[in-house]
Design an enzyme around this catalytic site. Structure first.
Site, mmCIF file in Angstrom:
data_model
loop_
_atom_site.group_PDB
_atom_site.id
_atom_site.type_symbol
_atom_site.label_atom_id
_atom_site.label_comp_id
_atom_site.label_asym_id
_atom_site.label_seq_id
_atom_site.Cartn_x
_atom_site.Cartn_y
_atom_site.Cartn_z
ATOM 1 N N ASP A 263 0.847 -1.207 0.000
ATOM 2 C CA ASP A 263 0.000 0.000 0.000
ATOM 3 C C ASP A 263 0.882 1.256 0.000
ATOM 4 O O ASP A 263 2.106 1.168 0.175
ATOM 5 C CB ASP A 263 -0.953 -0.020 1.209
ATOM 6 N N HIS B 100 8.549 -5.554 -1.505
ATOM 7 C CA HIS B 100 7.616 -6.541 -2.073
ATOM 8 C C HIS B 100 6.733 -5.942 -3.169
ATOM 9 O O HIS B 100 5.684 -6.490 -3.487
ATOM 10 C CB HIS B 100 6.747 -7.148 -0.966
ATOM 11 N N GLY C 248 5.371 -4.232 13.265
ATOM 12 C CA GLY C 248 4.199 -4.910 12.719
ATOM 13 C C GLY C 248 4.496 -5.984 11.701
ATOM 14 O O GLY C 248 3.800 -6.108 10.704
ATOM 15 N N LEU D 51 2.038 -6.308 18.411
ATOM 16 C CA LEU D 51 1.012 -6.595 19.408
ATOM 17 C C LEU D 51 1.552 -7.576 20.436
ATOM 18 O O LEU D 51 1.191 -7.555 21.605
ATOM 19 C CB LEU D 51 -0.221 -7.213 18.736
HETATM 20 P P1 OAD Z 1 1.848 -10.771 8.964
HETATM 21 O O1 OAD Z 1 0.390 -10.778 8.726
HETATM 22 O O2 OAD Z 1 2.566 -12.071 8.881
HETATM 23 O O3 OAD Z 1 2.145 -10.179 10.401
HETATM 24 C C1 OAD Z 1 1.578 -8.987 10.855
HETATM 25 C C2 OAD Z 1 2.177 -8.685 12.220
HETATM 26 O O4 OAD Z 1 1.670 -7.432 12.655
HETATM 27 C C3 OAD Z 1 1.816 -9.708 13.303
HETATM 28 O O5 OAD Z 1 3.021 -10.067 13.992
HETATM 29 C C4 OAD Z 1 0.862 -8.953 14.226
HETATM 30 O O6 OAD Z 1 1.015 -9.340 15.585
HETATM 31 C C5 OAD Z 1 1.312 -7.516 14.021
HETATM 32 N N1 OAD Z 1 0.260 -6.512 14.216
HETATM 33 C C6 OAD Z 1 -1.049 -6.575 13.880
HETATM 34 N N2 OAD Z 1 -1.685 -5.434 14.172
HETATM 35 C C7 OAD Z 1 -0.753 -4.611 14.729
HETATM 36 C C8 OAD Z 1 -0.777 -3.285 15.227
HETATM 37 N N3 OAD Z 1 -1.892 -2.557 15.239
HETATM 38 N N4 OAD Z 1 0.372 -2.761 15.715
HETATM 39 C C9 OAD Z 1 1.517 -3.494 15.720
HETATM 40 N N5 OAD Z 1 1.610 -4.744 15.232
HETATM 41 C C10 OAD Z 1 0.493 -5.303 14.755
HETATM 42 O O7 OAD Z 1 2.458 -9.690 7.960
HETATM 43 P P2 OAD Z 1 3.979 -9.439 7.501
HETATM 44 O O8 OAD Z 1 4.924 -9.842 8.578
HETATM 45 O O9 OAD Z 1 4.058 -8.077 6.981
HETATM 46 O O10 OAD Z 1 4.712 -10.944 1.356
HETATM 47 O O11 OAD Z 1 4.108 -10.453 6.309
HETATM 48 C C11 OAD Z 1 5.297 -10.468 5.587
HETATM 49 C C12 OAD Z 1 5.045 -10.804 4.147
HETATM 50 O O12 OAD Z 1 4.292 -12.007 4.060
HETATM 51 C C13 OAD Z 1 4.191 -9.834 3.395
HETATM 52 O O13 OAD Z 1 4.886 -8.724 2.898
HETATM 53 C C14 OAD Z 1 3.664 -10.643 2.277
HETATM 54 C C15 OAD Z 1 3.232 -11.790 3.124
HETATM 55 O O14 OAD Z 1 2.829 -12.889 2.551
HETATM 56 C C16 OAD Z 1 4.455 -11.007 0.046
HETATM 57 O O15 OAD Z 1 3.372 -10.743 -0.419
HETATM 58 C C17 OAD Z 1 5.617 -11.420 -0.778
#
Ligand code: OAD
Length: 241
Positions: free
Chosen positions: A91, A106, A172, A199
């Site tokens: 985004d 990504h 996050g 979180l």
């Molecule tokens: P995830 O969905 O795996 O993890 C999101 C993280 O954000 C989790 O650890 C939550 O605990 C945390 N979280 C949620 N809400 C929050 C908030 N309000 N404040 C702080 N933390 C919060 O997403 P990513 O780690 O970004 O790749 O995933 C990594 C990659 O996997 C993505 O870029 C994508 C995905 O598949 C591709 O598309 C190649």
């Protein structure tokens, strides 16, 4: 003192984006294999175009939250070194909050790429599976997203940045998708001060000297204000046990 920030889906959660690893294992009600792999794209191009069209339209209606705004404020006001912002998110909420230099490892939602010549085109509307590259005319355009199994963008630049990092803020992200999940261990080995905002403790929590747990939109603004006021990290109690 150079600060490198890595953000993941959690930073956009309070704006209304869904994180990837929901309990149901789906991403925006779709299977990851269907909408975030090249194989899925080859199987059903229309489904994949429709999916990213839906996301593009959705993001247009969302606003940056206090976490995005705090990070833009840090970039604009940190005078003791550089601030680098690397995101796994597709985004444009960091940009709309005011961040000027965002490294989208990504890919980005508002872009298409030619399968033949690699030309990247800014794109804000709805794409179709028949859109041919206007540059070379030899192949179809696909969403400019790095799917599973594909190589993330800007890895050389990121390696250089990580090598000059004194403080690494990881916000996050669940720490399960590599190579991004390996950045913390690298900066730690180089002697950087690593801090995670989440979180809850992520899979890579042991790579951080400190964890700040709670919603990033609530924890980051006061953290950034304090950092800008003090000019260093001495206000932190570095104990992530
Ligand atoms: P995830 O969905 O795996 O993890 C999101 C993280 O954000 C989790 O650890 C939550 O605990 C945390 N979280 C949620 N809400 C929050 C908030 N309000 N404040 C702080 N933390 C919060 O997403 P990513 O780690 O970004 O790749 O995933 C990594 C990659 O996997 C993505 O870029 C994508 C995905 O598949 C591709 O598309 C190649």
């Amino acid at each position: 003192m150079n600060i490198t920030i890595l953000t993941g889906a959690g930073v956009s959660a309070e704006s209304g984006m869904k994180v990837f690893r929901e309990k149901d294992g789906l991403w925006e009600n779709h299977r990851i294999e269907d909408v975030a792999t090249y194989e899925g794209y080859v199987r059903n191009k229309k489904l994949v175009h429709d999916f990213y069209n839906m996301l593009r339209a959705k993001v247009k209606k969302l606003d940056p939250n206090n976490a995005h705004i705090a990070l833009a404020k840090l970039e604009q006001n940190w005078t003791k070194g550089k601030v680098y912002l690397i995101t796994q998110n597709i985004d444009d909420l960091h940009e709309r909050a005011g961040s000027k230099h965002v490294i989208h490892m990504h890919g980005v939602l508002n872009s298409m790429i030619c399968e033949h010549c690699g030309k990247e085109l800014e794109f804000f509307e709805a794409s179709t599976s028949e859109d041919v590259c206007p540059h070379c005319g030899r192949a179809l355009l696909r969403p400019n997203i790095v799917w599973f199994g594909e190589v993330p963008y800007y890895l050389d630049e990121i390696e250089q940045i990580l090598g000059q990092t004194n403080v690494f803020l990881c916000i996050g992200t669940s720490g399960v998708v590599y190579p991004a999940a390996g950045f913390a261990s690298l900066t730690k080995t180089n002697g950087a001060l690593n801090i995670e905002f989440n979180l809850e403790k992520s899979k890579i929590a042991s790579d951080f000297a400190l964890g700040v747990y709670g919603k990033a939109g609530e924890t980051l603004p006061s953290f950034v204000d304090k950092l800008l006021e003090m000019g260093d990290f001495s206000f932190l109690n570095k104990d992530n046990s």
